[in-house]
Design a protein around this motif. Sequence first.
Motif, short mmCIF file in Angstrom:
data_model
loop_
_atom_site.label_atom_id
_atom_site.label_comp_id
_atom_site.label_asym_id
_atom_site.label_seq_id
_atom_site.Cartn_x
_atom_site.Cartn_y
_atom_site.Cartn_z
N VAL B 197 7.81 -4.11 9.11
CA VAL B 197 8.66 -4.44 7.95
C VAL B 197 7.73 -4.79 6.80
O VAL B 197 6.92 -5.71 6.90
CB VAL B 197 9.59 -5.62 8.26
N VAL B 198 7.84 -3.99 5.70
CA VAL B 198 6.93 -4.18 4.56
C VAL B 198 7.74 -4.50 3.32
O VAL B 198 8.69 -3.79 3.00
CB VAL B 198 6.10 -2.90 4.30
N VAL B 199 7.37 -5.58 2.65
CA VAL B 199 7.96 -5.87 1.34
C VAL B 199 7.07 -5.24 0.30
O VAL B 199 5.84 -5.40 0.34
CB VAL B 199 8.05 -7.39 1.10
N THR B 200 7.66 -4.47 -0.64
CA THR B 200 6.82 -3.85 -1.66
C THR B 200 7.59 -3.64 -2.96
O THR B 200 8.81 -3.51 -2.98
CB THR B 200 6.24 -2.51 -1.16
N HIS B 201 6.85 -3.66 -4.05
CA HIS B 201 7.40 -3.32 -5.35
C HIS B 201 7.16 -1.86 -5.69
O HIS B 201 7.71 -1.33 -6.64
CB HIS B 201 6.74 -4.19 -6.45
N ASP B 202 6.30 -1.25 -4.91
CA ASP B 202 5.82 0.09 -5.22
C ASP B 202 6.79 1.14 -4.69
O ASP B 202 7.00 1.26 -3.48
CB ASP B 202 4.43 0.23 -4.57
N GLN B 203 7.41 1.89 -5.61
CA GLN B 203 8.43 2.87 -5.21
C GLN B 203 7.89 3.92 -4.24
O GLN B 203 8.50 4.21 -3.23
CB GLN B 203 8.99 3.58 -6.45
#
Lengths: 402, 228
Positions: B197-203
Amino acid sequence: MRLPDILRFARDAATGYPMRTSLSVLAMSIGVAAVVILTALGDGARRYVVGQFSSLGTNLVIVLPGRSGTGGFNPANAITSTPRDLTIDDAAALLRAPGVRRVAPLAVGTSEISVAGRLREVMVAGTTASYFPIRNFELGQGSALPEEDWGRGSSVAVIGNKIREELFGSAPAIGQLVRVGDRRLRVVGVLKPVGQGLGMNTDELVIVPVSLAQALFNSNTLFRILIESKSREAIPESRDQVMEILKQGHRGEEDVTVITQDAVLATFDKLLGALTLAVAGIAAISLAVAGILVMNVMLVAVTQRTGEIGLLKALGATSNTIRLAFLAEAAMLSSLGALLGYLLGEAGAFALRQAFPVFPAYPPDWAVIAGLGTALGTGLLFGVMPARRAAQMDPVQALMKH
Amino acid sequence: MALIELKGIARTFQLGDTTVNALADLNLQIDAGEYVAVMGPSGSGKSTLLNLLGLLDRPNAGSYLLEGRDVTTLSPDEQAKVRSTRIGFVFQSFHLVPRLSAAENIALPMTLAGIPAAERGRRVAQALKDFGLENRADHRPDQLSGGQRQRVAIARATIMQPALILADEPTGNLDRHTGEEVVRLLEALNGRGVTLVVVTHDQTLGARAHRQLMMEDGRLQHDSALSG
Ligand SMILES: Nc1ncnc2c1ncn2[C@@H]1O[C@H](COP(=O)(O)OP(=O)(O)OP(=O)(O)O)[C@@H](O)[C@H]1O
Ligand SMILES: [Mg+2]
């Protein structure tokens, strides 16, 4: 977490912050060193004075002319005028007391001593052969006063070492004739040099038979009667017997004062015990200050490392593991500090003893134990208390401090 | 059986008089072996969700079943055990212990779990090799580049062979190229069956995941698994 790992982790944590670690170790060791040195000073003073008093003689009972109000030790007695004088017969009568081992009458005055044109003023003590064992006097050369009838007063003298040096230099003194007042006396013994003590300085004393001294001073009174009791336990009994005998001899009047060295010693011991306690109090305060310093350092440490604690929790550490790690670190710091402080304190006490050889500046065991105990106690307590709080924090809260 | 099952999860923060609903009525299932990206604007509750999944935080309401077991009612120490054995974390700012070497940082979860030193040494040596850190073993974090630090962190997260890896903006502090490298490492782990599970802002990074969760105001606004 395994014990060796906990210890290694704690050690790394301690060495990882050298400033903080050395600060708390320093605070701790100064506290402990202060306790050790200060109590060594206080107790040394106590032992010094007790030692000086003990050297006056053992199991001593002293009779002074005149009655003192309290019966305790009162230096004023030494100079008050006397209602009825003590005599050689009084002293001789005391030999009857069953608790008494030795009796020595003592008459004191000043006179001039001269030999071959060299002349000086001296303190003359008139007494008997038993005076030497009672006062633990040791002879450097020759012998003590002869055992003889107290009324006889042979023309002999035992002189102090300094007198010998001044009158004879390196020439032999034993067997030589000296003039004391208007008498010619043969030197039979020289006292061992002792230096300045609490009592009179025997290096500048001339000891002659008591009746000779009385003739010299033209008086038949005594300054003191010194009595050695058979044992320490027999001192109160001897004291009562002495009082009783003297009362009989003085037609039922209690006109003398009998003091025991024990009473004097106990008074001084109490006084100096209080001194040591006061010193210990000062030491305890310095230890408390050290404790507070350690507490602050530890508090800052835990605050600094809250983030690390959070991380450890995220990586699966239980609160117990975290408490143990901090406990181990606190234990290391405080034992190192305590040990260092102890060594520092002993070194200080050693330096004191080197500087003042007559002064037995040894820290008492109780002070060392109390000092080390308090240091370790405060170190552990203040090391663990903040860690406990940190260990109970939510991991996420702790982590955010990273 | 789902690896993760959240039902009616709420997490609120009290800020003076106002109540912040960081998470509200959240329902979510993640199966073992999934690769999930959590996205959404700042303050939408992504990190809060990840912290809950990692048992670093407790919800105010709702239930959380991990491998079929309700983990919200566990004691702190039981939760620590679950974190130790089942969950690995990768943080945006690495969170390495500065005074420990790379090898020691990687070994830390095993040390905390009481695994014998010999076994630790063996596994750390393997991990150093897997993550290309062989000749960085004795370096402290401040002697490593950002990418190397994050590789150490990933090695640490995987050293206990967890079922679940949670990464909160793992590339946030890295340049594009090193970020790419780190993502590939994480994806390789997922390829071996670890749930990621990765949280990211990068589309573009989010798009690489097999499933995207869009968060907004503490709610799950879009779940690519449900919309097909
Ligand atoms: N400890 C806290 N105390 C008070 N409010 C908090 C706390 N942690 C999070 N919040 C609030 O909860 C909300 C969600 O925060 P969260 O950190 O989950 O956002 P995010 O999606 O991770 O944002 P970002 O993308 O900026 O990291 C925000 O409004 C935040 O202010
Ligand atoms: Mg966030």
